[in-house]
Design a protein around this motif. Structure first.
Motif, short mmCIF file in Angstrom:
data_model
loop_
_atom_site.label_atom_id
_atom_site.label_comp_id
_atom_site.label_asym_id
_atom_site.label_seq_id
_atom_site.Cartn_x
_atom_site.Cartn_y
_atom_site.Cartn_z
N ALA A 72 -0.02 5.51 -15.97
CA ALA A 72 -0.06 5.58 -14.52
C ALA A 72 -1.39 5.05 -13.99
CB ALA A 72 0.17 7.02 -14.05
N ARG A 73 -2.48 5.38 -14.66
CA ARG A 73 -3.79 4.87 -14.23
C ARG A 73 -3.88 3.36 -14.45
NH1 ARG A 73 -5.52 9.74 -16.71
NH2 ARG A 73 -6.09 8.64 -18.62
N ARG A 74 -3.38 2.90 -15.60
CA ARG A 74 -3.49 1.48 -15.94
C ARG A 74 -2.67 0.61 -15.00
NH1 ARG A 74 -1.76 0.02 -21.91
NH2 ARG A 74 -3.56 1.38 -22.32
N TYR A 75 -1.47 1.08 -14.64
CA TYR A 75 -0.58 0.27 -13.82
C TYR A 75 -0.54 0.73 -12.37
CZ TYR A 75 1.02 -1.93 -18.10
OH TYR A 75 1.07 -2.64 -19.28
N ALA A 76 -1.43 1.64 -12.01
CA ALA A 76 -1.61 2.05 -10.61
C ALA A 76 -0.34 2.61 -9.98
CB ALA A 76 -2.15 0.88 -9.79
N PHE A 77 0.30 3.58 -10.65
CA PHE A 77 1.40 4.29 -10.01
C PHE A 77 1.17 5.78 -10.15
CE2 PHE A 77 2.97 3.68 -14.39
CZ PHE A 77 3.45 4.93 -14.72
N THR A 78 1.86 6.54 -9.34
CA THR A 78 1.75 8.00 -9.36
C THR A 78 3.00 8.58 -10.00
OG1 THR A 78 0.40 8.02 -7.35
CG2 THR A 78 1.50 10.07 -7.95
N VAL A 79 2.81 9.48 -10.97
CA VAL A 79 3.95 10.17 -11.57
C VAL A 79 4.50 11.13 -10.51
CG1 VAL A 79 4.75 11.68 -13.42
CG2 VAL A 79 2.95 9.99 -13.87
N PRO A 80 5.73 10.95 -10.06
CA PRO A 80 6.22 11.76 -8.94
C PRO A 80 6.56 13.19 -9.35
CG PRO A 80 7.97 10.37 -9.76
CD PRO A 80 6.73 9.98 -10.53
N ARG A 81 6.54 14.08 -8.37
CA ARG A 81 7.05 15.43 -8.59
C ARG A 81 8.57 15.32 -8.63
NH1 ARG A 81 8.81 19.81 -5.36
NH2 ARG A 81 8.38 21.83 -6.34
N THR A 82 9.16 15.72 -9.75
CA THR A 82 10.59 15.53 -9.92
C THR A 82 11.15 16.63 -10.81
OG1 THR A 82 12.27 13.87 -10.47
CG2 THR A 82 10.37 14.03 -11.95
N VAL A 83 12.45 16.58 -11.04
CA VAL A 83 13.08 17.55 -11.95
C VAL A 83 12.41 17.46 -13.31
CG1 VAL A 83 15.24 18.29 -13.02
CG2 VAL A 83 15.27 17.27 -10.73
N ARG A 110 17.32 17.32 -8.03
CA ARG A 110 16.98 16.24 -7.09
C ARG A 110 15.92 15.34 -7.71
NH1 ARG A 110 18.83 16.63 -1.97
NH2 ARG A 110 17.15 15.31 -1.21
N PRO A 111 16.31 14.40 -8.59
CA PRO A 111 15.34 13.51 -9.22
C PRO A 111 14.66 12.61 -8.19
CG PRO A 111 17.50 13.37 -10.29
CD PRO A 111 17.69 14.12 -9.02
N ALA A 112 13.37 12.37 -8.40
CA ALA A 112 12.62 11.46 -7.53
C ALA A 112 12.86 10.02 -7.96
CB ALA A 112 11.13 11.79 -7.61
N PRO A 113 12.71 9.06 -7.04
CA PRO A 113 12.84 7.64 -7.43
C PRO A 113 11.76 7.26 -8.44
CG PRO A 113 12.94 7.89 -5.04
CD PRO A 113 12.51 9.23 -5.59
N ALA A 114 12.13 6.43 -9.40
CA ALA A 114 11.16 5.93 -10.39
C ALA A 114 10.19 4.98 -9.71
CB ALA A 114 11.89 5.22 -11.52
N PRO A 115 8.89 5.12 -9.95
CA PRO A 115 7.93 4.17 -9.37
C PRO A 115 8.22 2.75 -9.82
CG PRO A 115 6.80 6.09 -10.30
CD PRO A 115 8.23 6.17 -10.74
N SER A 116 8.03 1.79 -8.93
CA SER A 116 8.36 0.41 -9.25
C SER A 116 7.56 -0.11 -10.44
CB SER A 116 8.14 -0.49 -8.03
OG SER A 116 6.80 -0.41 -7.58
N ALA A 117 6.28 0.28 -10.54
CA ALA A 117 5.46 -0.20 -11.66
C ALA A 117 5.97 0.36 -12.98
CB ALA A 117 4.00 0.17 -11.45
N LEU A 118 6.49 1.59 -12.97
CA LEU A 118 7.05 2.16 -14.20
C LEU A 118 8.35 1.44 -14.56
CD1 LEU A 118 7.14 4.24 -16.46
CD2 LEU A 118 8.21 5.85 -14.85
N LEU A 119 9.17 1.13 -13.57
CA LEU A 119 10.40 0.38 -13.85
C LEU A 119 10.09 -0.94 -14.53
CD1 LEU A 119 12.46 0.89 -10.57
CD2 LEU A 119 13.04 1.77 -12.83
N GLY A 120 8.99 -1.55 -14.14
CA GLY A 120 8.61 -2.81 -14.75
C GLY A 120 8.29 -2.71 -16.22
N LEU A 121 7.95 -1.48 -16.67
CA LEU A 121 7.62 -1.28 -18.08
C LEU A 121 8.84 -0.93 -18.93
CD1 LEU A 121 4.44 0.97 -17.66
CD2 LEU A 121 4.49 -1.48 -18.15
N LEU A 122 9.92 -0.54 -18.29
CA LEU A 122 11.04 0.04 -19.03
C LEU A 122 11.94 -0.97 -19.70
CD1 LEU A 122 12.09 3.05 -16.78
CD2 LEU A 122 10.41 2.94 -18.63
#
Length: 297
Positions: free
Chosen positions: A114-125, A188-200
């Motif tokens: 999250a720090r390297r790719y500048a995204f926030t881990v969301p509060r989720t299930v 209620r799952p939170a949306p996946a951050p776009s930067a994380l999607l790019g890694l998947l």
């Protein structure tokens, strides 16, 4: 709470009431209904087309009657699995392992990403596992197939995507019970951050010494056209996610600079501003430049 309210079937029905598709599981976390093809001399590549139960995650359903039939066929089930990648949630599971003896901490690894790719881990299930790990539930964009992987994006992080499943909270296994983390939102799952999607998604690799052929006319290749179409078909709420993912794929294959104008144009068609679209594509370019593909083995 006891009785029916605490049975695997009851937990599975509760999940289904929120739109999740479920299957019964054994104490070993495997699909509990035995394959109808287990006596066949050559196992059939069947995903349920035969009309019988016993096809693992392909049996998953949110229909109460179908779920009761599944559990009736497997009265030994002690838990339930939740299928990933299915509408309406398009669930992505982030499995964070904790193995002290191997010095593996999936949660810490995710924070580093999250720090390297500048995204926030969301509060989720968040579901706690018996061995001290946790599962994060995230929503993926419709139409995006996220593959299953183990340790690919970082040691201690496994991904459950299309064709995979997560052990649901309330399930009992041979190692203990899965339970919802204190304070976690339920269902209620939170949306996946776009930067994380790019890694998947695993990057597309070009064999050493080969380049990806491009038409002499300068038109986009089939893959490039598919990326542009993927962005152009984005719905509100997923536009940045899709644009970032498509731009990452383009830059990984060396087509990013050439394809960027078309991707930005497709994003403008969906309603993004030029400033938003250009910033998202630039972020994908920076991310792939900082973390280029390793040499092919």
């Amino acid at each position: 709470m006891g009785g029916m309210a605490n049975t695997p079937l009851a937990h599975a029905l509760a999940a289904a009431a929120h739109g999740f598709r479920v299957i019964p599981l054994t104490r070993a976390k495997l699909p509990a209904v035995r394959s109808p093809h287990h006596h066949d001399p050559v196992p059939l590549p069947c995903r349920g087309a035969c009309g019988r139960l016993g096809h693992g995650v392909h049996d998953a359903s949110a229909d109460p009657e179908a779920i009761r039939a599944l559990f009736a066929a497997a009265p030994w089930a002690t838990g339930y699995g939740i299928a990933c990648g299915c509408a309406p949630h398009h669930l992505i599971g982030v499995d964070l392992d904790l193995k002290h003896e191997a010095r593996i901490d999936g949660a810490a690894a995710l924070e580093r990403l999250a720090r390297r790719y500048a995204f926030t881990v969301p509060r989720t299930v968040t579901v706690l596992t018996p061995r001290g790990g946790r599962h994060l539930w995230l929503c993926g964009p419709p139409g995006l197939t996220v593959p299953n992987s183990a340790g690919r994006i970082a040691p201690g992080i496994d991904i459950r995507g299309t064709g995979g499943y997560l052990v649901g909270p309330g399930s009992a296994t041979s190692r203990g019970r899965y339970r919802l983390a204190p304070g976690s939102p339920a269902w209620r799952p939170a949306p996946a951050p776009s930067a994380l999607l790019g890694l998947l998604h695993p990057p597309v690799r070009t064999p050493p010494g080969r380049t990806t052929p491009r038409p002499a006319t300068g038109g986009a290749s089939g893959r490039d056209a598919a990326l542009v179409r993927f962005v152009r078909e984005s719905q509100e709420g997923r536009r940045n996610d899709r644009l970032f993912w498509a731009a990452c794929r383009a830059y990984e294959t060396g087509a990013g600079d050439a394809l960027a104008p078309a991707l930005i144009g497709a994003a403008l068609h969906t309603g993004l501003t030029r400033r938003e679209a250009e910033a998202t594509v630039a972020s994908a370019a920076r991310g792939t430049a900082r973390h280029p593909l390793p040499p092919a083995a």
